[in-house]
Design a protein around this motif. Sequence first.
Motif, PDB file in Angstrom:
ATOM      1  N   PHE A 194       0.856  -1.176   0.000  1.00 49.14           N
ATOM      2  CA  PHE A 194       0.000   0.000   0.000  1.00 49.14           C
ATOM      3  C   PHE A 194       0.892   1.226   0.000  1.00 49.14           C
ATOM      4  O   PHE A 194       2.096   1.142   0.183  1.00 49.14           O
ATOM      5  CB  PHE A 194      -0.940   0.008   1.213  1.00 49.14           C
ATOM      6  CG  PHE A 194      -0.231   0.107   2.532  1.00 49.14           C
ATOM      7  CD1 PHE A 194      -0.005   1.340   3.128  1.00 49.14           C
ATOM      8  CD2 PHE A 194       0.221  -1.037   3.166  1.00 49.14           C
ATOM      9  CE1 PHE A 194       0.657   1.437   4.332  1.00 49.14           C
ATOM     10  CE2 PHE A 194       0.886  -0.950   4.375  1.00 49.14           C
ATOM     11  CZ  PHE A 194       1.109   0.288   4.961  1.00 49.14           C
ATOM     12  N   THR A 195       0.288   2.359  -0.224  1.00 49.03           N
ATOM     13  CA  THR A 195       1.045   3.600  -0.237  1.00 49.03           C
ATOM     14  C   THR A 195       0.446   4.565   0.769  1.00 49.03           C
ATOM     15  O   THR A 195      -0.625   4.314   1.330  1.00 49.03           O
ATOM     16  CB  THR A 195       1.073   4.220  -1.656  1.00 49.03           C
ATOM     17  OG1 THR A 195       2.020   5.288  -1.673  1.00 49.03           O
ATOM     18  CG2 THR A 195      -0.290   4.721  -2.065  1.00 49.03           C
ATOM     19  N   GLY A 196       1.123   5.667   0.964  1.00 52.34           N
ATOM     20  CA  GLY A 196       0.629   6.679   1.879  1.00 52.34           C
ATOM     21  C   GLY A 196       1.222   8.030   1.540  1.00 52.34           C
ATOM     22  O   GLY A 196       2.203   8.124   0.803  1.00 52.34           O
ATOM     23  N   PHE A 197       0.613   9.066   2.066  1.00 51.96           N
ATOM     24  CA  PHE A 197       1.127  10.415   1.896  1.00 51.96           C
ATOM     25  C   PHE A 197       0.674  11.265   3.068  1.00 51.96           C
ATOM     26  O   PHE A 197      -0.251  10.903   3.803  1.00 51.96           O
ATOM     27  CB  PHE A 197       0.705  11.024   0.554  1.00 51.96           C
ATOM     28  CG  PHE A 197      -0.775  11.016   0.287  1.00 51.96           C
ATOM     29  CD1 PHE A 197      -1.585  12.050   0.734  1.00 51.96           C
ATOM     30  CD2 PHE A 197      -1.361   9.970  -0.418  1.00 51.96           C
ATOM     31  CE1 PHE A 197      -2.938  12.053   0.476  1.00 51.96           C
ATOM     32  CE2 PHE A 197      -2.721   9.964  -0.687  1.00 51.96           C
ATOM     33  CZ  PHE A 197      -3.515  11.011  -0.234  1.00 51.96           C
ATOM     34  N   LYS A 201      -5.606  -0.037  -0.407  1.00 53.03           N
ATOM     35  CA  LYS A 201      -5.694   0.898   0.708  1.00 53.03           C
ATOM     36  C   LYS A 201      -4.613   1.953   0.580  1.00 53.03           C
ATOM     37  O   LYS A 201      -3.543   1.707   0.037  1.00 53.03           O
ATOM     38  CB  LYS A 201      -5.531   0.156   2.033  1.00 53.03           C
ATOM     39  CG  LYS A 201      -6.645  -0.845   2.273  1.00 53.03           C
ATOM     40  CD  LYS A 201      -6.466  -1.622   3.534  1.00 53.03           C
ATOM     41  CE  LYS A 201      -7.633  -2.610   3.634  1.00 53.03           C
ATOM     42  NZ  LYS A 201      -7.555  -3.453   4.763  1.00 53.03           N
ATOM     43  N   VAL A 202      -4.927   3.140   1.078  1.00 52.71           N
ATOM     44  CA  VAL A 202      -3.980   4.250   1.108  1.00 52.71           C
ATOM     45  C   VAL A 202      -4.009   4.825   2.517  1.00 52.71           C
ATOM     46  O   VAL A 202      -5.089   5.057   3.067  1.00 52.71           O
ATOM     47  CB  VAL A 202      -4.357   5.340   0.084  1.00 52.71           C
ATOM     48  CG1 VAL A 202      -3.464   6.566   0.234  1.00 52.71           C
ATOM     49  CG2 VAL A 202      -4.278   4.799  -1.341  1.00 52.71           C
ATOM     50  N   ILE A 203      -2.842   5.048   3.091  1.00 51.01           N
ATOM     51  CA  ILE A 203      -2.728   5.633   4.418  1.00 51.01           C
ATOM     52  C   ILE A 203      -2.460   7.131   4.282  1.00 51.01           C
ATOM     53  O   ILE A 203      -1.642   7.548   3.463  1.00 51.01           O
ATOM     54  CB  ILE A 203      -1.570   4.987   5.212  1.00 51.01           C
ATOM     55  CG1 ILE A 203      -1.816   3.489   5.418  1.00 51.01           C
ATOM     56  CG2 ILE A 203      -1.341   5.691   6.545  1.00 51.01           C
ATOM     57  CD1 ILE A 203      -2.997   3.155   6.276  1.00 51.01           C
ATOM     58  N   ILE A 204      -3.153   7.927   5.082  1.00 51.78           N
ATOM     59  CA  ILE A 204      -2.912   9.373   5.142  1.00 51.78           C
ATOM     60  C   ILE A 204      -2.477   9.687   6.565  1.00 51.78           C
ATOM     61  O   ILE A 204      -3.141   9.291   7.528  1.00 51.78           O
ATOM     62  CB  ILE A 204      -4.175  10.168   4.776  1.00 51.78           C
ATOM     63  CG1 ILE A 204      -4.600   9.839   3.339  1.00 51.78           C
ATOM     64  CG2 ILE A 204      -3.931  11.664   4.948  1.00 51.78           C
ATOM     65  CD1 ILE A 204      -5.901  10.492   2.914  1.00 51.78           C
ATOM     66  N   TYR A 205      -1.362  10.379   6.678  1.00 50.43           N
ATOM     67  CA  TYR A 205      -0.830  10.672   8.006  1.00 50.43           C
ATOM     68  C   TYR A 205      -0.568  12.169   8.160  1.00 50.43           C
ATOM     69  O   TYR A 205      -0.263  12.863   7.198  1.00 50.43           O
ATOM     70  CB  TYR A 205       0.454   9.871   8.265  1.00 50.43           C
ATOM     71  CG  TYR A 205       1.535  10.056   7.243  1.00 50.43           C
ATOM     72  CD1 TYR A 205       2.524  11.021   7.413  1.00 50.43           C
ATOM     73  CD2 TYR A 205       1.566   9.272   6.093  1.00 50.43           C
ATOM     74  CE1 TYR A 205       3.527  11.191   6.465  1.00 50.43           C
ATOM     75  CE2 TYR A 205       2.560   9.428   5.143  1.00 50.43           C
ATOM     76  CZ  TYR A 205       3.537  10.388   5.337  1.00 50.43           C
ATOM     77  OH  TYR A 205       4.523  10.566   4.396  1.00 50.43           O
ATOM     78  N   PRO A 206      -0.740  12.666   9.384  1.00 49.46           N
ATOM     79  CA  PRO A 206      -0.509  14.095   9.617  1.00 49.46           C
ATOM     80  C   PRO A 206       0.988  14.392   9.706  1.00 49.46           C
ATOM     81  O   PRO A 206       1.767  13.589  10.222  1.00 49.46           O
ATOM     82  CB  PRO A 206      -1.191  14.342  10.966  1.00 49.46           C
ATOM     83  CG  PRO A 206      -1.103  13.035  11.671  1.00 49.46           C
ATOM     84  CD  PRO A 206      -1.185  11.985  10.592  1.00 49.46           C
ATOM     85  N   LYS A 207       1.360  15.532   9.181  1.00 50.47           N
ATOM     86  CA  LYS A 207       2.756  15.964   9.253  1.00 50.47           C
ATOM     87  C   LYS A 207       2.741  17.482   9.441  1.00 50.47           C
ATOM     88  O   LYS A 207       2.317  18.202   8.538  1.00 50.47           O
ATOM     89  CB  LYS A 207       3.496  15.575   7.976  1.00 50.47           C
ATOM     90  CG  LYS A 207       4.974  15.850   8.020  1.00 50.47           C
ATOM     91  CD  LYS A 207       5.645  15.333   6.756  1.00 50.47           C
ATOM     92  CE  LYS A 207       7.115  15.693   6.789  1.00 50.47           C
ATOM     93  NZ  LYS A 207       7.751  15.424   5.510  1.00 50.47           N
TER      94      LYS A 207
END
Length: 126
Positions: free
Chosen positions: A8-11, A48-54
């Motif tokens: 999966f990927t994320g941004f 699925k795609v993960i989104i994370y706070p930065k």
Amino acid sequence: MLKDTKAFTGFSVSDLSKAKDFYSEKLGLQVEELSMGLLQLEFNGGSKVIIYPKPNHEPATFTVLNFPVKDVEATVDWLTGKGIAFEQYDAPIKTDKKGICRNDRGPAIAWFKDPAGNILSILEEM
């Protein structure tokens, strides 16, 4: 060994709450809140795609997520009706007044941004 994994990927985004509203309400995607302050987008077929706070998020200068669709123009119209603005490019990629790039080198495609400035696209299924 890795070819059989469910990769999966994320941004990142600068504001998780705005991202959740955008991806669930504007785009109509299934968004799940995960532990550790993450969001997960879930798609048909199990992707699925993960989104994370930065906190110091800087949007990528490339497309981070592509949505293949049957009809780019109809999808652009639907998203425009939800208040989404499409990017306008002149060269080397030329878009029309709706923001759709149509050329002989590939499928019709249109780009837009999420609230954090990440570039997303819709493109004609091939």
